[in-house]
Motif scaffolding. Structure first.
Motif, PDB file in Angstrom:
ATOM      1  N   TRP A  26       0.813  -1.218   0.000  1.00  0.00           N
ATOM      2  CA  TRP A  26       0.000   0.000   0.000  1.00  0.00           C
ATOM      3  C   TRP A  26       0.844   1.264   0.000  1.00  0.00           C
ATOM      4  N   ARG A  27       2.157   1.135   0.199  1.00  0.00           N
ATOM      5  CA  ARG A  27       2.994   2.341   0.317  1.00  0.00           C
ATOM      6  C   ARG A  27       2.990   3.154  -0.972  1.00  0.00           C
ATOM      7  N   VAL A  28       2.988   2.482  -2.111  1.00  0.00           N
ATOM      8  CA  VAL A  28       3.021   3.190  -3.380  1.00  0.00           C
ATOM      9  C   VAL A  28       1.690   3.905  -3.642  1.00  0.00           C
ATOM     10  N   HIS A  29       0.601   3.369  -3.099  1.00  0.00           N
ATOM     11  CA  HIS A  29      -0.701   4.029  -3.253  1.00  0.00           C
ATOM     12  C   HIS A  29      -0.783   5.273  -2.359  1.00  0.00           C
ATOM     13  N   ARG A  30      -0.129   5.223  -1.216  1.00  0.00           N
ATOM     14  CA  ARG A  30      -0.052   6.417  -0.359  1.00  0.00           C
ATOM     15  C   ARG A  30       0.771   7.501  -1.065  1.00  0.00           C
ATOM     16  N   LEU A  31       1.831   7.075  -1.733  1.00  0.00           N
ATOM     17  CA  LEU A  31       2.621   8.011  -2.529  1.00  0.00           C
ATOM     18  C   LEU A  31       1.748   8.662  -3.596  1.00  0.00           C
ATOM     19  N   ALA A  32       0.926   7.863  -4.267  1.00  0.00           N
ATOM     20  CA  ALA A  32       0.051   8.386  -5.324  1.00  0.00           C
ATOM     21  C   ALA A  32      -0.902   9.448  -4.786  1.00  0.00           C
ATOM     22  N   LYS A  33      -1.416   9.257  -3.569  1.00  0.00           N
ATOM     23  CA  LYS A  33      -2.336  10.232  -2.969  1.00  0.00           C
ATOM     24  C   LYS A  33      -1.633  11.569  -2.736  1.00  0.00           C
ATOM     25  N   LYS A  34      -0.383  11.528  -2.303  1.00  0.00           N
ATOM     26  CA  LYS A  34       0.345  12.770  -2.050  1.00  0.00           C
ATOM     27  C   LYS A  34       0.660  13.494  -3.358  1.00  0.00           C
ATOM     28  N   ILE A  35       0.931  12.724  -4.396  1.00  0.00           N
ATOM     29  CA  ILE A  35       1.175  13.325  -5.713  1.00  0.00           C
ATOM     30  C   ILE A  35      -0.105  13.979  -6.227  1.00  0.00           C
ATOM     31  N   GLU A  36      -1.223  13.276  -6.067  1.00  0.00           N
ATOM     32  CA  GLU A  36      -2.510  13.816  -6.511  1.00  0.00           C
ATOM     33  C   GLU A  36      -2.860  15.084  -5.735  1.00  0.00           C
ATOM     34  N   ALA A  37      -2.470  15.141  -4.468  1.00  0.00           N
ATOM     35  CA  ALA A  37      -2.759  16.321  -3.639  1.00  0.00           C
ATOM     36  C   ALA A  37      -1.939  17.528  -4.075  1.00  0.00           C
ATOM     37  N   GLY A  38      -0.786  17.276  -4.740  1.00  0.00           N
ATOM     38  CA  GLY A  38      -0.003  18.410  -5.229  1.00  0.00           C
ATOM     39  C   GLY A  38       1.476  18.382  -4.940  1.00  0.00           C
ATOM     40  N   ALA A  39       2.004  17.259  -4.455  1.00  0.00           N
ATOM     41  CA  ALA A  39       3.443  17.194  -4.171  1.00  0.00           C
ATOM     42  C   ALA A  39       4.244  17.302  -5.468  1.00  0.00           C
ATOM     43  N   ASP A  40       5.258  18.164  -5.446  1.00  0.00           N
ATOM     44  CA  ASP A  40       6.169  18.320  -6.588  1.00  0.00           C
ATOM     45  C   ASP A  40       7.387  17.423  -6.448  1.00  0.00           C
ATOM     46  N   PHE A  41       7.813  17.172  -5.210  1.00  0.00           N
ATOM     47  CA  PHE A  41       8.950  16.289  -4.971  1.00  0.00           C
ATOM     48  C   PHE A  41       8.709  15.487  -3.702  1.00  0.00           C
ATOM     49  N   ILE A  42       9.391  14.352  -3.626  1.00  0.00           N
ATOM     50  CA  ILE A  42       9.254  13.428  -2.504  1.00  0.00           C
ATOM     51  C   ILE A  42      10.637  13.159  -1.922  1.00  0.00           C
ATOM     52  N   GLN A  43      10.732  13.202  -0.604  1.00  0.00           N
ATOM     53  CA  GLN A  43      11.946  12.746   0.078  1.00  0.00           C
ATOM     54  C   GLN A  43      11.574  11.530   0.918  1.00  0.00           C
ATOM     55  N   THR A  44      12.342  10.458   0.776  1.00  0.00           N
ATOM     56  CA  THR A  44      11.994   9.230   1.483  1.00  0.00           C
ATOM     57  C   THR A  44      12.652   9.152   2.859  1.00  0.00           C
ATOM     58  N   GLN A  45      12.138   8.229   3.651  1.00  0.00           N
ATOM     59  CA  GLN A  45      12.752   7.839   4.918  1.00  0.00           C
ATOM     60  C   GLN A  45      14.182   7.359   4.650  1.00  0.00           C
ATOM     61  N   CYS A  46      15.017   7.338   5.665  1.00  0.00           N
ATOM     62  CA  CYS A  46      16.376   6.783   5.523  1.00  0.00           C
ATOM     63  C   CYS A  46      16.281   5.357   4.971  1.00  0.00           C
ATOM     64  N   ILE A  47      17.076   5.077   3.970  1.00  0.00           N
ATOM     65  CA  ILE A  47      17.007   3.770   3.304  1.00  0.00           C
ATOM     66  C   ILE A  47      18.230   2.925   3.645  1.00  0.00           C
ATOM     67  N   TYR A  48      17.971   1.732   4.144  1.00  0.00           N
ATOM     68  CA  TYR A  48      19.023   0.736   4.353  1.00  0.00           C
ATOM     69  C   TYR A  48      18.658  -0.573   3.652  1.00  0.00           C
ATOM     70  N   ASN A  49      17.354  -0.848   3.561  1.00  0.00           N
ATOM     71  CA  ASN A  49      16.891  -2.058   2.884  1.00  0.00           C
ATOM     72  C   ASN A  49      16.774  -1.752   1.392  1.00  0.00           C
TER      73      ASN A  49
END
Length: 313
Positions: A171-194
């Protein structure tokens, strides 16, 4: 151009973006902000100014952002929903824009029970997705959330956060889609190790066409020590630190854990440069700003692109 910010110009011009982070002090120490800023100047395209991070009281994000501007940095002004209602947030948005702040990152905020005022009342009048939508409406329609007209609209490059690792993962990618639809121009992710999970998340975002609508900046935090790695694995909510990261740090020679952590971070940056759908890296060198120039150099991120005052088409 939506904001005219340097970060927007870098991304629109097709450069691989490199952003940093500066945590305001636990006091009114202006020199501490200036000291951290000097390590970041010329190293990154924009600098996140955190907003009472980890629910601990710190100098306000907008105030530290203004100091950053004085030091020649472009701030990415963080705003959390935990501490303000919609009136206060919209007022701060107007004020930040009036002072020349051009990037904003809309966040929910760490829950207050984890901070130094656990009995504080969390506001959460709106959530981060609603905040993104509100900023977009203020910018593009010159209207407040109430629908009333704004005489001079704020101009922001709107950012949002994403955690590719929380469950349920699919479901994480669908949450991303909602933020894009709301108007996000850029995304910064959580710290990535995996990295395995990150590759899968980006693949799904690519398949859904999301990476064509938004700029994704992958979060990288170099491990300072084995203790830090273990703490992040066991105590930080939403963090995914695989055992192989712990094992690699264990295998480093005595006194070389920080060096190995930086090496791992540079390897991640190299992979992200080649990863379809990733437009840049957000380097979170937590209280390690003095290491940013070294990491930027080792990762081949220098020199950073510069622009004159001519607009980027």
């Amino acid at each position: 151009m939506k904001s005219g910010s340097n970060l927007e110009k870098v991304l629109r011009a097709g450069h691989f973006a490199f952003t940093g982070e500066l945590g305001p002090p636990r006091g009114a120490n202006v020199e501490e902000v200036r000291h951290k800023a000097r390590y970041l100047k010329g190293m990154v395209d924009s600098v996140n100014i955190t907003d009472n991070q980890t629910a601990m009281v710190r100098m306000s994000s907008w105030a530290a952002s203004l100091i950053a501007i004085q030091e020649g940095l472009e701030p990415n002004y963080q705003m959390v929903c935990r501490d303000r209602n919609r009136l206060a947030m919209q007022g701060d948005i107007l004020g930040a824009s009036a002072h020349g702040i051009r990037n904003i990152l809309a966040l929910s905020g760490d829950h207050q029970q984890f901070g130094d005022h656990p009995n504080a009342k969390g506001v959460f009048d709106i959530d981060s997705t609603q905040l993104i939508s509100a900023i977009k409406k203020m910018r593009d329609e010159s209207k407040f959330m109430s629908g009333q007209k704004i005489d001079v609209a704020p101009k922001f490059f709107i950012g949002a956060a994403a955690n590719p690792f929380a469950e349920p993962f699919e479901w994480r990618v669908h949450r991303l889609a909602k933020k894009i639809e709301a108007g996000a121009d850029f995304i910064q992710t959580q710290c990535i190790y995996n990295m395995k999970k990150m590759r899968e998340w980006v693949r799904m975002a690519n398949e859904m066409g999301l990476t064509e609508k938004v700029y994704i900046l992958a979060g990288v935090t170099p491990m300072k020590s084995l203790g830090m790695a273990r703490y992040m694995k066991n105590n930080v909510p939403g963090m995914d630190v695989p055992d192989e990261v712990i094992d690699r740090l264990k295998g480093a020679p005595k006194g070389k854990h920080a060096e190995e952590g930086i090496k791992m971070a540079c390897e991640q940056i190299a992979e992200f440069k080649e990863m379809k759908g990733v437009a840049g890296v957000h380097l979170m060198a937590i209280e390690w700003e003095h290491k940013v120039p070294e990491i930027a150099e080792l990762a081949g991120m220098l020199p950073r692109p510069t622009f004159d005052d001519a607009p980027v088409e």
